[in-house]
Design an enzyme around this catalytic site. Structure first.
Site, PDB file in Angstrom:
ATOM      1  N   GLU A  49     -12.858   1.065  -2.021  1.00  0.00           N
ATOM      2  CA  GLU A  49     -14.019   0.871  -1.136  1.00  0.00           C
ATOM      3  C   GLU A  49     -13.694  -0.146  -0.038  1.00  0.00           C
ATOM      4  O   GLU A  49     -14.030   0.044   1.135  1.00  0.00           O
ATOM      5  CB  GLU A  49     -15.238   0.397  -1.932  1.00  0.00           C
ATOM      6  CG  GLU A  49     -15.756   1.396  -2.969  1.00  0.00           C
ATOM      7  CD  GLU A  49     -14.877   1.506  -4.195  1.00  0.00           C
ATOM      8  OE1 GLU A  49     -13.958   0.670  -4.357  1.00  0.00           O
ATOM      9  OE2 GLU A  49     -15.089   2.435  -4.993  1.00  0.00           O
ATOM     10  N   ARG A  84       0.844  -1.217   0.000  1.00  0.00           N
ATOM     11  CA  ARG A  84       0.000   0.000   0.000  1.00  0.00           C
ATOM     12  C   ARG A  84       0.869   1.253   0.000  1.00  0.00           C
ATOM     13  O   ARG A  84       0.608   2.196  -0.744  1.00  0.00           O
ATOM     14  CB  ARG A  84      -0.928  -0.010   1.218  1.00  0.00           C
ATOM     15  CG  ARG A  84      -2.054  -0.960   1.004  1.00  0.00           C
ATOM     16  CD  ARG A  84      -2.958  -1.123   2.193  1.00  0.00           C
ATOM     17  NE  ARG A  84      -3.766  -2.305   1.937  1.00  0.00           N
ATOM     18  CZ  ARG A  84      -4.210  -3.129   2.851  1.00  0.00           C
ATOM     19  NH1 ARG A  84      -3.950  -2.921   4.115  1.00  0.00           N
ATOM     20  NH2 ARG A  84      -4.929  -4.176   2.514  1.00  0.00           N
ATOM     21  N   HIS A 102      -3.795  19.875 -21.620  1.00  0.00           N
ATOM     22  CA  HIS A 102      -3.301  19.578 -22.972  1.00  0.00           C
ATOM     23  C   HIS A 102      -4.404  19.650 -24.029  1.00  0.00           C
ATOM     24  O   HIS A 102      -4.116  19.484 -25.227  1.00  0.00           O
ATOM     25  CB  HIS A 102      -2.674  18.170 -23.027  1.00  0.00           C
ATOM     26  CG  HIS A 102      -1.265  18.110 -22.520  1.00  0.00           C
ATOM     27  ND1 HIS A 102      -0.942  18.238 -21.196  1.00  0.00           N
ATOM     28  CD2 HIS A 102      -0.091  17.930 -23.180  1.00  0.00           C
ATOM     29  CE1 HIS A 102       0.370  18.133 -21.046  1.00  0.00           C
ATOM     30  NE2 HIS A 102       0.912  17.953 -22.229  1.00  0.00           N
ATOM     31  N   GLY A 103      -5.662  19.836 -23.625  1.00  0.00           N
ATOM     32  CA  GLY A 103      -6.755  19.873 -24.599  1.00  0.00           C
ATOM     33  C   GLY A 103      -6.772  18.584 -25.417  1.00  0.00           C
ATOM     34  O   GLY A 103      -6.552  17.499 -24.874  1.00  0.00           O
ATOM     35  N   GLU A 126      -4.179  -3.467  -4.980  1.00  0.00           N
ATOM     36  CA  GLU A 126      -3.508  -3.296  -3.663  1.00  0.00           C
ATOM     37  C   GLU A 126      -4.501  -2.828  -2.600  1.00  0.00           C
ATOM     38  O   GLU A 126      -4.175  -1.975  -1.774  1.00  0.00           O
ATOM     39  CB  GLU A 126      -2.355  -2.288  -3.753  1.00  0.00           C
ATOM     40  CG  GLU A 126      -1.324  -2.553  -4.803  1.00  0.00           C
ATOM     41  CD  GLU A 126      -0.488  -3.781  -4.523  1.00  0.00           C
ATOM     42  OE1 GLU A 126      -0.439  -4.194  -3.355  1.00  0.00           O
ATOM     43  OE2 GLU A 126       0.067  -4.327  -5.483  1.00  0.00           O
TER      44      GLU A 126
END
Ligand SMILES: Cc1cc2nc3c(=O)[nH]c(=O)nc-3n(C[C@H](O)[C@H](O)[C@H](O)COP(=O)(O)OP(=O)(O)OC[C@H]3O[C@@H](n4cnc5c(N)ncnc54)[C@H](O)[C@@H]3O)c2cc1C
Length: 561
Positions: A544, A421, A515-516, A540
C-alpha cells in the site's frame, strides 16, 4: 479452437493487435492521471493524496499490470521468428487479455470519481478489436492449450542473457540444487539458522559483493552497476529457498548501496571489501515498533558523546541481526521531531555475532544491546529480531557520510532500497519458478477420477496462468535491471516489486491448491513457498505504501495536461 486458429495463425498480427490495445489503455490511463491531478488542483501533497487513496491504489496497480503486459509482449515479439513463436505469442496474448479485464475492472471501480465517462471506457474496452482479441485469448480452449504447452516446456523460454550471465546463472543453479535445496526444508521446519555449508561457498562465489564495484572488492564493474547479475543470482538462489539463500543478498545490497552512495571514501575503502567478502555479514535496522512504513516518524535516538554517538531505543524486524557483525541503523541525530525525515542519519553499528535466537551484549563502558528473534510463519533461516539499544556506543567515523551527511539518512535509505525492490521482485520470481515446477510435476503424477490432474481444463488454466505470470515478471525484472544499470528505472523498480510480489502469492496459492491436502502438509515444499511468498508484499516497501506514496504520487505528479 476455430477462433484461436484464426487469430493465433499469424503471431505478428496477434502481437500487433495486443500492442494497439495496450497503447489505447495507456492513453486512457494518461487522461485519467491528468484528470486526477486536476481534481487535486495540481497540488500533490499528503493530505490531497490521502483523500483519494482508493483511486491512487487502483492507478498504481493498473500501471504495474500494464508494465507486466508490455514486458511479456516485448519478449513474445523477440520470439516471433523462432520455434517458440506460437507458444510465446499465445502466452503473452492470454496474459494481455487478462490484463485488459483487470484494468477495465479497476477503472470501472473509480470512474465516477475521476470524471472518465462511460463513452471513453467503451471506446477502449468495447472496440471490435478488443472484443475479437479477448474472445480469442480468453477462450477456454486457448487457455487450456496454452497450459498444455506450458506443461510440455518446463524450463520454457529462450534465454535473454549473454554468455557471461548464462555462466553465472548455471553456477548458481547448480549450487542451489546441490547445496541449498537438500537443506531448505529442514531449515524451514526446524527454524534453523542458515548454516555455514551455505554461507561459506556463497562467500567464495562472490555472492555478497554483487552490488559492490570491483575496485572495492566486489564483482560489479567499476564503470557502472550490474543489477542483472544480482537478479540472475537471486532468482536461482530463491528457487531453492527464499530465506536461506535468495534473501541473503538483500542485506549487503542495501548496506553497500548506502555506503557507496553516501559514505566517505574512507568508509567505502574500509567497509565495502569486507561486506563483499561476507565477513562480516550485515543486517538492516530501520523499522521500529511504532514506525514501519512511516520512516520519517522514527524516534530511535543517536546522541552525541565524546568520540562518537550513543544509541538508545528499539528497532524491530531486523533480519539476520544475530548472525551479522554490522547493522545499518537509521537514527534521529536531531532530537527535534518536527524535522521528520530531515533529522535522520545512518550508522554502521558493529556488534558481536551469534546464532542464538536471544542475545545480550555489553560494551566495557556500559553500552548494552539485546535481541530476540520474532517467531514467524515463514521466511525462516535468518530470523528477524527485535533489538534494544541502551547507550550503545558507535564511533564518530561510523556515521555514514560523516558530519556533513547528518540528516541525510532518510534519502540514503530510500536510494539504497530501490535496488532492494528489484531484488525482491527477483526473489518473487525464484519462488514462483519453484512453485510452478512443483505444481506441474504433481499435476502430471496425481490421478483423479481416472485421469492425471493435468488432463483437466481447469488445471491447465491454472498452469497457463502461472506460466504467464512467471514469464511476465521475469521479463519485467530483466527490463528494470537493465534500466537501473543505465542509471534510471526507479519508478519501474517499484512497479515490478508491486506486481511480482502479488503474482508470487497467486502462483504459490495455485501450487498449493493443485496439491490438494498435500499442499497443506509440511511434507511438500509448496506449503513453504506459500508462506514465504506472503511476506514479499509486506517488506521492502509494503504494497500500500509503495502504491500510494511512491508510484501513484509520481505518476500523478508527472501527469501533463
Ligand atoms: C519477515 C520480515 C522481515 C523484515 N526484515 C526487516 C529488516 O531486515 N529490517 C527492517 O528494518 N525491517 C524489516 N522488516 C519490516 C518491514 O520493512 C515492515 O514490516 C514494513 O516496512 C511495514 O511496516 P509495518 O510492519 O510497521 O507496517 P505499518 O507501517 O504499520 O503498516 C501496516 C499496514 O498498513 C499499510 N499502510 C501503511 N501506511 C498506510 C497509509 N498511509 N494508508 C493506508 N495503508 C497504509 C501498510 O502497507 C501495511 O499493510 C521485515 C518485516 C518482515 C515481516
Amino acid at each position: 479452437m476455430g477462433r484461436l486458429a484464426t487469430l493465433c495463425g499469424d503471431n505478428r498480427q496477434s502481437l500487433e493487435h495486443a500492442q494497439q490495445i495496450l497503447d489505447d489503455i495507456e492513453e486512457l490511463s494518461t487522461t485519467v492521471l491528468v484528470s486526477i491531478k486536476q481534481m487535486l488542483g495540481g497540488k500533490i501533497d499528503t493530505a490531497g493524496l490521502d483523500g483519494i487513496q482508493i483511486i491512487s491504489y487502483e492507478i498504481a496497480m493498473l500501471h504495474a499490470e500494464i508494465f507486466a503486459a508490455r514486458s511479456i509482449h516485448e519478449y513474445a515479439v523477440t520470439c516471433c521468428d523462432d520455434g517458440q513463436a506460437q507458444f510465446e505469442t499465445q502466452l503473452a496474448c492470454c496474459c494481455i487479455a487478462e490484463v485488459i479485464g483487470k484494468t477495465r475492472a479497476r477503472l470501472e471501480k473509480i470512474k465516477f470519481e475521476i470524471n472518465i465517462g462511460e463513452e471513453s471506457l467503451r471506446e477502449v474496452f468495447d472496440s471490435a478489436h478488443v472484443r475479437a482479441f479477448s474472445r480469442a485469448y480468453l477462450d477456454p480452449a486457448a487457455i487450456a492449450d496454452t497450459g498444455r504447452q506450458a506443461l510440455a516446456r518446463i524450463g520454457f523460454g529462450r534465454s535473454q542473457l549473454d554468455d557471461e550471465k548464462e555462466i553465472i546463472a548455471a553456477n548458481f543453479a547448480r549450487f542451489s540444487n546441490d547445496i541449498v535445496a537438500p537443506l531448505a526444508e529442514k531449515i524451514h521446519r526446524d527454524d534453523l539458522t542458515v548454516p555455514e555449508t551455505i554461507l561459506t561457498p556463497l562467500r567464495e562465489m562472490g555472492c555478497f559483493g554483487l552490488s559492490i564495484p570491483e575496485r572495492y572488492g566486489g564483482t560489479s564493474p567499476d564503470a557502472g552497476e550490474d543489477h542483472l547479475a544480482m537478479v540472475v543470482v537471486t532468482q536461482e538462489l530463491s528457487r531453492a529457498s527464499l530465506a536461506a539463500a535468495g534473501s541473503l543478498i538483500t542485506r549487503p545490497e542495501i548496506m553497500a548501496k548506502a555506503i557507496y552512495h553516501g559514505g566517505t571514501e574512507a568508509q567505502r575503502a574500509q567497509w565495502l571489501p569486507r561486506i563483499a567478502r561476507g565477513d562480516p555479514l550485515c543486517a538492516i535496522a530501520i523499522t521500529e515498533p511504532d514506525a514501519g512504513s512511516d520512516v520519517a516518524a522514527m524516534r530511535f535516538k543517536a546522541s552525541p558523546t565524546t568520540g562518537g554517538w550513543r544509541l538508545n531505543g528499539a528497532k524491530t524486524w531486523s533480519t539476520f541481526a544475530g548472525k551479522s557483525g554490522i547493522l545499518l541503523v537509521l537514527a534521529r541525530t536531531d532530537p527535534d521531531l518536527s524535522l521528520r525525515h530531515r533529522g535522520l542519519s545512518l550508522f554502521i553499528v558493529e556488534k558481536p555475532t551469534t546464532e542464538d535466537k536471544e542475545f545480550s551484549f555489553s560494551q566495557d563502558d556500559g553500552g548494552k544491546l539485546t535481541g530476540a528473534a520474532i517467531p514467524t510463519i515463514g521466511y525462516r533461516g535468518m530470523h528477524s529480531f527485535t533489538l534494544f539499544f541502551d547507550d550503545w556506543f558507535v564511533p564518530a567515523e561510523n556515521l555514514i557520510g560523516g558530519d556533513d551527511a547528518k540528516g541525510k539518512g532518510f534519502y540514503l535509505t530510500m536510494k539504497a532500497f530501490a535496488g532492494g525492490r528489484l531484488q525482491t521482485a527477483a526473489r518473487a520470481n525464484g519462488l514462483m519458478r519453484a512453485a510452478f515446477e512443483e505444481a506441474v510435476r504433481y499435476a502430471q503424477e496425481r490421478h483423479v477420477f481416472g485421469q492425471a490432474l493435468s488432463a483437466y481444463q481447469l488445471t491447465l488454466a491454472k498452469i497457463a496462468q502461472m506460466a504467464w505470470n512467471l514469464r511476465a515478471c521475469h521479463e519485467m525484472t530483466y527490463k528494470v535491471a537493465r534500466l537501473m544499470d543505465a542509471g534510471t528505472g526507479q519508478l519501474e523498480a517499484s512497479l515490478v516489486k508491486l506486481h511480482a510480489c502479488r503474482a508470487a502469492e497467486s502462483v504459490t496459492r495455485e501450487a498449493v491448491q493443485i496439491h490438494g491436502a498435500m499442499g497443506y502438509s509440511e511434507e511438500t515444499p509448496v506449503s513453504r513457498y506459500y508462506v514465504d511468498a506472503r511476506v514479499l508484499s509486506i517488506f521492502e516497501g509494503a504494497e500500500e505504501t509503495l502504491a500510494l506514496k511512491v508510484v501513484a504520487k509520481e505518476l500523478i505528479s508527472n501527469a501533463a495536461a
